[in-house]
Write an enzyme that holds these catalytic residues in place. Structure first.
Site, PDB file in Angstrom:
ATOM      1  N   CYS A  96      -2.489  -2.126 -10.026  1.00  0.00           N
ATOM      2  CA  CYS A  96      -2.803  -0.553  -9.573  1.00  0.00           C
ATOM      3  C   CYS A  96      -4.178   0.694 -10.589  1.00  0.00           C
ATOM      4  O   CYS A  96      -3.795   0.257 -11.858  1.00  0.00           O
ATOM      5  CB  CYS A  96      -1.830   0.659  -9.689  1.00  0.00           C
ATOM      6  SG  CYS A  96      -1.648   1.782  -8.534  1.00  0.00           S
ATOM      7  N   MET A 146       1.140  -1.191  -0.139  1.00  0.00           N
ATOM      8  CA  MET A 146       0.017  -0.083  -0.471  1.00  0.00           C
ATOM      9  C   MET A 146       1.387   1.348   0.053  1.00  0.00           C
ATOM     10  O   MET A 146       1.811   1.085   1.265  1.00  0.00           O
ATOM     11  CB  MET A 146      -0.769  -0.435   0.927  1.00  0.00           C
ATOM     12  CG  MET A 146      -2.121  -1.375   1.075  1.00  0.00           C
ATOM     13  SD  MET A 146      -3.258  -0.961   2.578  1.00  0.00           S
ATOM     14  CE  MET A 146      -2.359  -1.974   3.487  1.00  0.00           C
ATOM     15  N   LYS A 196       0.828  -9.515  -8.554  1.00  0.00           N
ATOM     16  CA  LYS A 196      -0.641  -8.825  -8.416  1.00  0.00           C
ATOM     17  C   LYS A 196      -1.590  -8.583  -9.744  1.00  0.00           C
ATOM     18  O   LYS A 196      -0.814  -7.468 -10.162  1.00  0.00           O
ATOM     19  CB  LYS A 196      -0.149  -7.762  -6.860  1.00  0.00           C
ATOM     20  CG  LYS A 196      -1.394  -7.100  -6.728  1.00  0.00           C
ATOM     21  CD  LYS A 196      -1.220  -6.889  -5.040  1.00  0.00           C
ATOM     22  CE  LYS A 196      -2.313  -6.303  -4.434  1.00  0.00           C
ATOM     23  NZ  LYS A 196      -3.295  -5.019  -4.823  1.00  0.00           N
TER      24      LYS A 196
HETATM   25  C1  LIG Z   1      -4.177   3.410   0.523  1.00  0.00           C
HETATM   26  C2  LIG Z   1      -3.501   1.809  -1.355  1.00  0.00           C
HETATM   27  C3  LIG Z   1      -2.719   2.028  -1.460  1.00  0.00           C
HETATM   28  C4  LIG Z   1      -2.279   1.175  -2.458  1.00  0.00           C
HETATM   29  N1  LIG Z   1      -0.906   1.325  -2.927  1.00  0.00           N
HETATM   30  C5  LIG Z   1      -0.597  -0.301  -3.776  1.00  0.00           C
HETATM   31  C6  LIG Z   1       0.444  -0.581  -3.873  1.00  0.00           C
HETATM   32  O1  LIG Z   1       1.495   0.156  -3.712  1.00  0.00           O
HETATM   33  N2  LIG Z   1       0.353  -1.742  -5.217  1.00  0.00           N
HETATM   34  C7  LIG Z   1      -0.522  -2.214  -5.533  1.00  0.00           C
HETATM   35  O2  LIG Z   1      -0.459  -3.634  -5.621  1.00  0.00           O
HETATM   36  N3  LIG Z   1      -1.792  -2.342  -4.333  1.00  0.00           N
HETATM   37  C8  LIG Z   1      -1.570  -1.129  -3.727  1.00  0.00           C
HETATM   38  N4  LIG Z   1      -3.086  -0.642  -3.124  1.00  0.00           N
HETATM   39  C9  LIG Z   1      -4.080  -2.198  -2.955  1.00  0.00           C
HETATM   40  C10 LIG Z   1      -4.265  -3.293  -1.920  1.00  0.00           C
HETATM   41  O3  LIG Z   1      -2.678  -3.589  -2.126  1.00  0.00           O
HETATM   42  C11 LIG Z   1      -5.224  -4.071  -2.441  1.00  0.00           C
HETATM   43  O4  LIG Z   1      -5.233  -4.357  -3.097  1.00  0.00           O
HETATM   44  C12 LIG Z   1      -6.429  -3.669  -1.818  1.00  0.00           C
HETATM   45  O5  LIG Z   1      -6.470  -2.836  -0.620  1.00  0.00           O
HETATM   46  C13 LIG Z   1      -7.818  -4.407  -1.716  1.00  0.00           C
HETATM   47  O6  LIG Z   1      -6.861  -5.575   0.096  1.00  0.00           O
HETATM   48  P1  LIG Z   1      -8.344  -4.510   0.957  1.00  0.00           P
HETATM   49  O7  LIG Z   1      -9.510  -4.596   0.772  1.00  0.00           O
HETATM   50  O8  LIG Z   1      -7.335  -5.901   1.735  1.00  0.00           O
HETATM   51  O9  LIG Z   1      -7.371  -3.024   1.021  1.00  0.00           O
HETATM   52  C14 LIG Z   1      -3.098   0.107  -2.657  1.00  0.00           C
HETATM   53  C15 LIG Z   1      -4.780   0.195  -1.461  1.00  0.00           C
HETATM   54  C16 LIG Z   1      -4.451   1.572  -1.509  1.00  0.00           C
HETATM   55  C17 LIG Z   1      -6.114   1.459  -0.327  1.00  0.00           C
END
Ligand SMILES: Cc1cc2nc3c(=O)[nH]c(=O)nc-3n(C[C@H](O)[C@H](O)[C@H](O)COP(=O)(O)O)c2cc1C
Length: 346
Positions: free
Chosen positions: A113, A21, A155
């Protein structure tokens, strides 16, 4: 596998991964998660182009601190040669400003992303629209990972939009190109982070990989906030689960899942423990990044820890105006004991 039998296996072997994240999964937060049962953390996404051009700011993302558990570095980009170079730079730490207290655990490629600035270059979830290019990137990065004896993960999302769901085919292509693991965020790019996940796409992806590329692991991601959420994906046949937002104010979620798997009552932090953990995070972020950046970055992050606590709205407001770490820590120490505005309950 029966549920109880599954629990035993899970307790010992479950891949409990902190999702990458940007702006959140820096060294201090990853370390806290590792201390609380997370078995692998993933860095914030790092631009392969920025690594190529030796961007100074990017070096601060390529760090592994003392006391961290296994850290996988995530790269993004669309040029296979540059991605391979980026992986090499990150695995060797051959970059001014990189600082590793331990070897990186592996490389992850961002194909999820949804931010326009990223997808408009064909990076991130833009790659869901160009599976052949995505596979070429994996083919280019794989030999670098093999050379350093590190696994390569990707991913992905369910697809670009609801009319172009392609995670099952894409997962197989990427596995056949050399990916050791596919992490699936069960939403399309168009769905961004809206509530509700597509478990049917996860089921199809698990089945497709089992049939065509059984050596490739699959990790489920999306909306995991409790042990039961994790169990749903594990029961479907995932090798692990990846948790993002559910860990932001609750890095204990990993131990809660392990404890529930062991039939124990999961740890529940007290109000004080939540404020203390927020304070620890601020101190460590400031130590890493300096006071100005550290405080700025910590405002939103501390808000996750105090969400729902007594007086949290007022505390959040005060934290937003705190200019120094001393002030910031004093507010967290004071907690919800300060007088609330009329009508405010939290
Ligand atoms: C603030 C934020 C930043 C994120 N940055 C990335 C990132 O740098 N790379 C990535 O593959 N996913 C990123 N994601 C997606 C998360 O890795 C994840 O796939 C997504 O939040 C869903 O999972 P969750 O419901 O457990 O949050 C980001 C998500 C959030 C909310």
């Amino acid at each position: 596998m029966e549920r109880d039998e599954n629990r035993d296996t899970i307790r010992d072997t479950i891949r409990l991964v902190l999702a990458p994240m940007a702006g959140y999964t820096d060294g201090p937060f990853r370390r806290i998660c590792a201390e609380n049962g997370c078995r692998e953390t993933v860095s914030e996404m790092i631009s392969a182009a920025a690594l190529h051009y030796k961007d100074k700011k990017t070096a601060s993302l390529a760090r592994i601190l003392e006391g961290e558990g296994p850290v996988t570095f995530q790269i993004f980009g669309h040029d296979p040669v540059m991605m391979a170079e980026g992986a090499e730079i990150l695995l060797t730490g051959g970059y001014e400003g990189c600082r590793y207290a331990a070897d990186p655990a592996g490389i992850d490629i961002n194909m999820g992303c949804p931010v326009r600035k990223i997808t408009s270059n064909g990076d991130g979830s833009g790659l869901m629209k160009t599976p052949e290019l995505a596979a070429k990137i994996v083919e280019a990065v794989k030999p670098v990972c093999v050379r350093y004896g590190k696994p390569l993960s990707v991913k992905i999302r369910a697809g670009w939009d609801k009319d172009s769901i392609n995670a099952p085919e894409m997962a197989v292509m990427l596995a056949q190109a050399g990916a050791d693991r596919v992490s699936l965020h069960c939403r399309t790019k168009e769905e961004l982070y809206t509530p509700g996940i597509r478990l049917e796409v996860l089921a199809d992806t698990i089945a497709a990989l089992r049939k065509a590329a059984p050596a490739c692991e699959i990790v489920g991601n999306g909306d995991i906030n409790t042990w039961a959420d994790a169990m749903t994906m594990l029961d479907m046949g995932c090798h692990g689960v990846m948790i993002g937002r559910g860990a932001l104010g609750n890095p204990w979620i990993f131990r809660q899942i392990l404890e529930a798997a062991a039939g124990q009552t999961p740890f529940e932090p007290t109000e004080r423990q939540r404020r203390e953990m927020a304070a620890r995070l601020v101190r460590e972020v400031v130590a890493e990044k300096g006071e100005t950046v550290g405080i700025r970055e910590s405002r939103g992050r501390a808000a996750y820890f105090i969400h729902g606590l007594r007086g949290s709205a007022k505390m959040r407001d005060r934290l937003n105006h705190a200019a120094t770490m001393t002030e910031f820590l004093a507010i967290l120490e004071e907690g919800g004991d300060m007088p609330c505005d009329e009508g405010e309950t939290k």
